[in-house]
Design a protein around this motif. Structure first.
Motif, short mmCIF file in Angstrom:
data_model
loop_
_atom_site.label_atom_id
_atom_site.label_comp_id
_atom_site.label_asym_id
_atom_site.label_seq_id
_atom_site.Cartn_x
_atom_site.Cartn_y
_atom_site.Cartn_z
N VAL A 101 0.50 -0.83 0.09
CA VAL A 101 -0.32 -0.25 -0.14
C VAL A 101 0.71 1.43 0.08
N ASN A 102 1.08 1.84 -1.06
CA ASN A 102 1.44 3.58 -1.09
C ASN A 102 0.79 4.17 -0.87
N GLN A 103 0.37 4.75 -0.43
CA GLN A 103 -1.37 5.99 -0.73
C GLN A 103 -2.33 5.47 0.12
N ARG A 104 -2.77 5.86 0.78
CA ARG A 104 -4.24 5.76 1.56
C ARG A 104 -5.32 7.10 1.23
N GLY A 105 -6.37 6.83 0.58
CA GLY A 105 -7.02 7.66 -0.19
C GLY A 105 -7.91 7.71 -0.28
N LYS A 106 -8.87 8.98 0.20
CA LYS A 106 -10.09 9.51 1.03
C LYS A 106 -11.33 10.22 -0.38
N VAL A 107 -11.57 8.54 0.13
CA VAL A 107 -12.66 8.92 -1.40
C VAL A 107 -13.80 8.63 -0.31
N ARG A 108 -15.03 8.56 -1.55
CA ARG A 108 -16.64 8.30 -0.63
C ARG A 108 -17.26 7.37 -0.64
N ARG A 109 -16.70 6.49 -1.76
CA ARG A 109 -17.60 5.48 -2.44
C ARG A 109 -16.90 4.43 -2.58
N ALA A 110 -17.79 3.09 -2.37
CA ALA A 110 -16.70 1.63 -2.74
C ALA A 110 -16.53 1.37 -4.25
N ARG A 111 -17.24 2.03 -4.97
CA ARG A 111 -16.69 1.93 -6.58
C ARG A 111 -16.48 3.36 -7.05
N ILE A 112 -15.23 3.27 -7.52
CA ILE A 112 -15.03 4.73 -7.07
C ILE A 112 -14.90 4.81 -10.07
N PHE A 113 -16.07 4.46 -9.85
CA PHE A 113 -16.11 4.97 -11.28
C PHE A 113 -15.95 5.96 -12.18
N TYR A 114 -16.15 6.71 -11.34
CA TYR A 114 -16.41 8.48 -12.19
C TYR A 114 -14.99 8.85 -12.44
N PHE A 115 -13.35 8.01 -11.47
CA PHE A 115 -12.30 8.05 -11.60
C PHE A 115 -12.12 8.05 -13.01
N ARG A 116 -12.63 6.89 -13.90
CA ARG A 116 -12.44 7.15 -15.36
C ARG A 116 -12.50 8.18 -16.38
#
Length: 116
Positions: A87-102
């Motif tokens: 694990v290089n970096q822990r990310g702060k996201v609000r969703r379990a599946r971040i498909f918007y990232f595409r």
């Protein structure tokens, strides 16, 4: 029947000790590749987009940018070729599946680091 399946999975499938990670985390996956009779270790570093399933059927999807092309790879968590996960970096996201990232590019595609 479900109890029997759970029993067989817990007894006969070797569970590897990988660190805990979630979607939004940047991880490096080291896995073994066979080319003919030779084997070598290759790594894939990217952002975890999703984790799905449980037990034997658990998989996770990693996305990275290779030049200007997005590359996604799905890994089963109990794949025999998996050697280690960092694990290089822990990310702060609000969703379990971040498909918007595409669809995000440039600075919009940055994920804030989760502080502990």
């Amino acid at each position: 029947m479900a109890n029997l399946v759970d029993f067989v999975q817990s007894e006969f499938v070797a569970k590897k000790d990988f660190p805990e990670f979630n979607s939004g985390d940047t991880i490096t996956v080291y896995y073994e590749i066979k080319e003919g009779e030779k084997t070598r270790t290759q790594f894939f570093k990217g952002v975890v987009i999703q984790k799905r399933g449980a037990g034997l059927t658990e998989t996770f999807t990693i996305r990275k940018m290779s030049g200007s092309v997005g590359v996604e790879r799905i890994f089963p968590i109990n794949m025999p070729a998996l050697q280690k996960i960092e694990v290089n970096q822990r990310g702060k996201v609000r969703r379990a599946r971040i498909f918007y990232f595409r669809e995000l590019t440039g600075k919009k595609a940055k994920i804030k680091e989760r502080r502990r």
